[in-house]
Design a protein around this motif. Structure first.
Motif, PDB file in Angstrom:
ATOM      1  N   GLN A   1       0.843  -1.196   0.000  1.00 37.35           N
ATOM      2  CA  GLN A   1       0.000   0.000   0.000  1.00 37.35           C
ATOM      3  C   GLN A   1       0.880   1.247   0.000  1.00 37.35           C
ATOM      4  O   GLN A   1       1.944   1.275   0.638  1.00 37.35           O
TER       5      GLN A   1
ATOM      6  N   SER B   1      -3.499   4.397  -1.340  1.00 31.95           N
ATOM      7  CA  SER B   1      -3.883   3.648  -2.541  1.00 31.95           C
ATOM      8  C   SER B   1      -2.994   2.432  -2.758  1.00 31.95           C
ATOM      9  O   SER B   1      -1.941   2.281  -2.125  1.00 31.95           O
TER      10      SER B   1
ATOM     11  N   THR C   1      -7.010  -0.340  -5.680  1.00 26.30           N
ATOM     12  CA  THR C   1      -7.400   0.039  -4.310  1.00 26.30           C
ATOM     13  C   THR C   1      -8.739  -0.579  -3.940  1.00 26.30           C
ATOM     14  O   THR C   1      -8.920  -1.078  -2.808  1.00 26.30           O
TER      15      THR C   1
ATOM     16  N   LEU D   1      -9.476  -3.341  -0.882  1.00 28.00           N
ATOM     17  CA  LEU D   1     -10.506  -3.130   0.143  1.00 28.00           C
ATOM     18  C   LEU D   1     -11.512  -4.275   0.152  1.00 28.00           C
ATOM     19  O   LEU D   1     -11.928  -4.741   1.230  1.00 28.00           O
TER      20      LEU D   1
ATOM     21  N   HIS E   1     -12.246  -6.731   3.398  1.00 28.94           N
ATOM     22  CA  HIS E   1     -13.596  -6.869   3.955  1.00 28.94           C
ATOM     23  C   HIS E   1     -14.168  -8.271   3.722  1.00 28.94           C
ATOM     24  O   HIS E   1     -14.946  -8.776   4.547  1.00 28.94           O
TER      25      HIS E   1
ATOM     26  N   GLN F   1     -10.087  -6.945  11.420  1.00 30.21           N
ATOM     27  CA  GLN F   1     -10.466  -5.586  11.037  1.00 30.21           C
ATOM     28  C   GLN F   1      -9.829  -4.520  11.925  1.00 30.21           C
ATOM     29  O   GLN F   1      -9.459  -3.440  11.450  1.00 30.21           O
TER      30      GLN F   1
ATOM     31  N   TRP G   1      -6.462  -3.544  10.366  1.00 33.03           N
ATOM     32  CA  TRP G   1      -6.354  -2.832   9.083  1.00 33.03           C
ATOM     33  C   TRP G   1      -7.351  -1.680   8.918  1.00 33.03           C
ATOM     34  O   TRP G   1      -7.372  -1.010   7.889  1.00 33.03           O
ATOM     35  N   GLN G   2      -8.151  -1.431   9.934  1.00 30.36           N
ATOM     36  CA  GLN G   2      -9.224  -0.443   9.816  1.00 30.36           C
ATOM     37  C   GLN G   2      -8.706   0.953   9.473  1.00 30.36           C
ATOM     38  O   GLN G   2      -9.255   1.652   8.613  1.00 30.36           O
TER      39      GLN G   2
ATOM     40  N   ALA H   1      -7.440   1.178   5.923  1.00 32.73           N
ATOM     41  CA  ALA H   1      -8.576   1.110   5.001  1.00 32.73           C
ATOM     42  C   ALA H   1      -9.303   2.452   4.943  1.00 32.73           C
ATOM     43  O   ALA H   1      -9.738   2.898   3.871  1.00 32.73           O
TER      44      ALA H   1
ATOM     45  N   ALA I   1      -7.441   4.566   2.664  1.00 32.66           N
ATOM     46  CA  ALA I   1      -7.700   4.193   1.265  1.00 32.66           C
ATOM     47  C   ALA I   1      -9.031   4.769   0.782  1.00 32.66           C
ATOM     48  O   ALA I   1      -9.137   5.273  -0.337  1.00 32.66           O
ATOM     49  N   VAL I   2     -10.053   4.701   1.640  1.00 31.94           N
ATOM     50  CA  VAL I   2     -11.368   5.253   1.277  1.00 31.94           C
ATOM     51  C   VAL I   2     -11.273   6.763   1.075  1.00 31.94           C
ATOM     52  O   VAL I   2     -11.838   7.321   0.122  1.00 31.94           O
TER      53      VAL I   2
ATOM     54  N   LEU J   1     -17.838  -0.868   2.404  1.00 33.29           N
ATOM     55  CA  LEU J   1     -16.492  -0.356   2.174  1.00 33.29           C
ATOM     56  C   LEU J   1     -16.350   1.090   2.634  1.00 33.29           C
ATOM     57  O   LEU J   1     -15.234   1.608   2.726  1.00 33.29           O
TER      58      LEU J   1
END
Length: 783
Positions: free
Chosen positions: A684, A689, A722, A726, A730, A737, A740-741, A744, A747-748, A781
């Motif tokens: 990552q 991204s 990306t 994700l 998920h 979770q 990596w929350q 993530a 990334a969102v 997501l």
């Protein structure tokens, strides 16, 4: 091969035969009773000395000895007076028993059993109370320290060789401990006990009533002393604010600490959800990594267990990927010396993150001893960056001898940072790990056995990214005629879901009013807020002075720290106050000790007195164990020199510290392949991204062509990669979770910032699900 049995390296019998531990857990407080059975099988009277660990926050409140039908109960005295009384008793042929806390670290105690006649047995009983810490999964952690690794003492530091307060740690490999341990616990709470877990083998939990509010559990036979005994207790709806009011001692003077009411407040702050859902986009994140030789130990006992340093490397990867854009960071390593990746903190960017990760991959446990004081001094000497709150993360196995110096340094600099500490492996000093976090306004975590370091560390990172709670104040509303005296220092930090404990003394009597109220006010992200707790002033029945003793312990620790701050100045009044509170409450301190003398029939015990050291277990590196008919010859570590049992294990050469002897040991067997989730995270980008590349395809279980082919034509490769990452997290890694929350969320945020480049997110998610065989919804997501 000689079978050594209960013999020291000098072929001397070990007089300690067994330890029986009984724990009474009431809600989130434990009362622990340990009974140690001694027997002298020699022809002369002996003095047995046992140095052992206790929880760093334990309030030791009872000490007694039973010889034959005679029981003598210890009393707390000023330490030097207690030592003199003990020596005088031995000189006159009497039996005497001494229990004292190490002056370097409050989690090490020394027990001396003096003048035990030939053929005689003695039963030593000590009792302490302690609080159970809240864990990331809402469990309450009780730990019975069983492992005492030698503590590294830097040259020239306080408490070095020859200091009067030094304890002599005598340790052996865990597999060769010559005495047995039995452990049982009784758990009770107003709320049902949902489960009890342990890192050791337990007999099945026995519930004592239909409501499941009472339960018993027992350690399975055959404990190997290769780990601390950790017990996790889970209650239903456990984290509710509570107040426990306890009646004073009837024999104590009204108006005194033990004569008045005492109250223990358990506060669980409830912050507005809108503030908790956002994370900071700024901060200076400093990671201080222990790379001493002992960090090469395995995290667990299995063949595939990862080393401590290997787990730490993976954790640093996760941390670096989870940091927000716009922050600053740096990574420090320490052993006998220290080093840093960058000369000063740098802005978080793709280039700087990649450079840091290259250095992290090269990190090994090859830096010698555990000298944490100097790197901390260097970090604190660096100027803070404006508008970038400093967050310090410390990873160590906690094998240091200058605990109080380190904790005092963190407290001295507490106004400039928050400190989050992590104790890695068996035997990590609870006084060091918990002390640094408490004084640094952060959070402490212990990682042992099969615990995933990443889970606990990411909880602390989330705490550090939330807005700091400031301007904390506590006000009391009590009936007329009653007043309050705080026993705890002021609250300096509050975290969502974490408990804060406050102890206070309530003086006077209420005029018919049966309720009090406490209000905690604070400011969060510029918004003033408060939590209120109404409580009954009626004392709890049958609490056994637990609250008073914990309150006294808290006051004693605060006064001891104040005494160290004033050392060299006029501080005698503070030391006298510590001794006064300790003697009055019957709770030991660094300036006092428990002493018990058995005057018996008055006849002196005849014969020369022989000293025997009882060994504590320590964890050994697998590669340090060799076969052969040779004795253990472990290293001397100032201020705690080491003697050992005769055994079929051998360590490296004499006169080195234990961390340094590990440095040149053979490397651990090849580490297991990196977890697929960590492989995904490793590629990552700092922005949040991913890009289409072979590693991503491998993790997804596809070829590069299979990954690229279903990409919608209007979507660029980076957006597509990306979204696939994700969906995979998920769809296949929800159990992790919490780990990596944060990355993530980053990334969102990156996807949402790609205005005009993501016109067909729904089509992308559908195509990604089809490729990966998953059914993740776009809303799940966060898009």
């Amino acid at each position: 091969m000689v079978c050594c049995g209960l013999l020291t390296a000098k072929k001397e019998p070990v007089p300690l035969k067994s330890i029986e531990v009984e724990v009474e857990v009431k809600d989130h407080v434990a009362t622990v009773t340990s009974t140690l059975q001694y027997e002298n099988k020699e022809k002369n009277p002996i003095e047995a000395v046992f140095v052992f660990p206790l929880p760093g926050d334990a309030a030791v409140c009872h000490f007694s000895a039973k010889v034959g039908q005679t029981e003598v109960v210890g009393k707390v005295q000023e330490k030097q007076k207690a030592r003199e009384e003990y020596d005088d008793a031995l000189s006159s042929g009497q039996q005497a028993f001494l229990l004292e806390e190490s002056e370097q670290s409050p989690d090490i105690f020394s027990l001396s059993v003096g003048s035990l006649p030939p053929g005689e047995s003695a039963s030593i009983r000590l009792e302490y109370v302690t609080e159970l810490a809240v864990q990331a999964d809402d469990g309450l952690r009780f730990c019975l320290p069983a492992v005492l690794n030698p503590r590294y003492q830097p040259q020239g530091s306080e408490g070095g060789s020859g200091s009067g307060g030094s304890a002599q740690i005598v340790s052996v490999p865990a597999c060769l401990v010559p005495y047995s341990l039995s452990f049982s616990a009784r758990v009770s709470s107003p709320r049902p006990v949902s489960k009890v877990e342990s890192n050791c083998s337990l007999d099945p939990v026995q519930y004592l009533n239909a409501e499941h509010t009472q339960a018993t559990v027992r350690l399975a036979a055959g404990h190997k002393f290769d780990r601390d005994v950790e017990m996790l207790v889970y209650y239903q709806d456990s984290h509710q604010p509570t107040a426990v009011v306890e009646a004073g001692q009837t024999s104590a003077q009204p108006g005194s600490l033990m004569g008045d009411l005492a109250v223990m407040l358990s506060l669980y702050p409830d912050f507005p959800p809108t503030l908790m859902s956002s994370v900071a986009s700024c901060g200076e994140f400093l990671f201080l990594m222990d790379r001493s030789g002992s960090m090469d130990f395995s995290m667990g006992s299995g063949k595939q267990a990862q080393s401590r340093i290997g787990s730490a490397r993976d954790t640093l990867l996760l941390l670096l990927k989870s940091l927000p854009m716009g922050c600053y960071f740096n990574i420090y390593s320490f052993g006998s010396s220290y080093e840093h990746i960058f000369p000063k903190s740098v802005e978080y960017s793709q280039k700087n993150m990649e450079e840091a990760l290259k250095q992290v991959e090269k990190m090994n446990a090859n830096m010698g001893g555990t000298e944490i004081l100097q790197p901390l001094k260097h970090i604190y000497s660096q100027p803070c960056i404006p508008s970038q709150p400093r967050q310090l993360f410390i990873f160590t196995d906690g094998e240091v001898g200058n605990t109080k110096q380190v904790v005092d340094l963190v407290k001295e600099n507490s106004g400039s940072h928050r400190c989050f500490s992590f104790g890695i492996g068996e035997g990590a000093s609870s006084a060091l790990i918990s002390g640094m976090a408490k004084e640094g306004g952060g959070d402490a975590q212990f990682i042992t056995g099969t615990d995933r370091m990443q889970l606990k560390v990411m909880q602390s990172l989330r705490f550090s990214l939330h807005p700091a709670v400031v301007d904390i104040s506590v006000t009391w509303d009590l009936p007329k005629g009653m007043s309050v005296t705080p026993l705890s220092p002021p609250i300096t930090s509050l975290f969502q879901g974490q408990r804060s404990l406050l102890y206070s003394q309530l003086t006077g009597e209420s005029s018919g009013v049966t309720e009090g109220c406490v209000t905690v006010k604070y400011s969060l992200a510029g918004q003033p807020s408060q939590n209120q707790l109404h409580f009954s002033l009626k004392p709890t029945e049958d609490s056994g002075l637990t609250v008073h003793r914990l309150g006294a312990r808290t006051l004693i620790r605060s006064l001891e720290m104040k005494e160290r701050e004033l050392r060299g100045q006029s501080n005698e009044g503070v030391k006298e106050k510590v001794v006064e509170v300790s003697v009055q409450s019957g709770v030991s301190s660094s300036f006092t000790a428990f002493i018990a003398v058995n005057k018996g029939s008055g006849e002196a015990i005849q014969g020369p007195l022989l000293r025997r050291h009882v060994p504590a277990p320590k964890v050994l590196h697998l590669d340090m164990l060799l076969c052969g008919d040779e004795k253990c010859d472990y290293d001397a570590i100032d201020p705690f020199s080491t003697e050992d049992l005769c055994c079929s294990a051998i360590s490296s050469s004499q006169d080195t510290d234990e961390d340094e002897e590990y440095e040149d040991a053979a490397p651990l067997p090849r580490q297991p392949p990196r977890d697929p989730m960590l492989q995904l995270i490793s590629v990552q980008r700092a922005s949040g991204s991913w890009v289409l590349e072979p590693t991503l395809a491998t993790v997804l279980g596809k070829t590069s062509e299979e990954v690229a082919k279903p990409k919608p034509a209007s979507v660029n490769q980076e957006v597509w990669a990306t979204i696939l990452a994700l969906i995979w997290l998920h769809g296949f890694k929800m159990e992790a979770q919490m780990e990596w929350q944060l990355l993530a969320m980053k990334a969102v945020s990156w996807l949402q910032a790609q205005k005009g480049k993501t016109p067909c997110l729904t089509e992308c998610v559908e195509a990604g699900n089809a490729l990966l065989g998953s059914k993740v919804l776009k809303d799940a997501l966060g898009l």
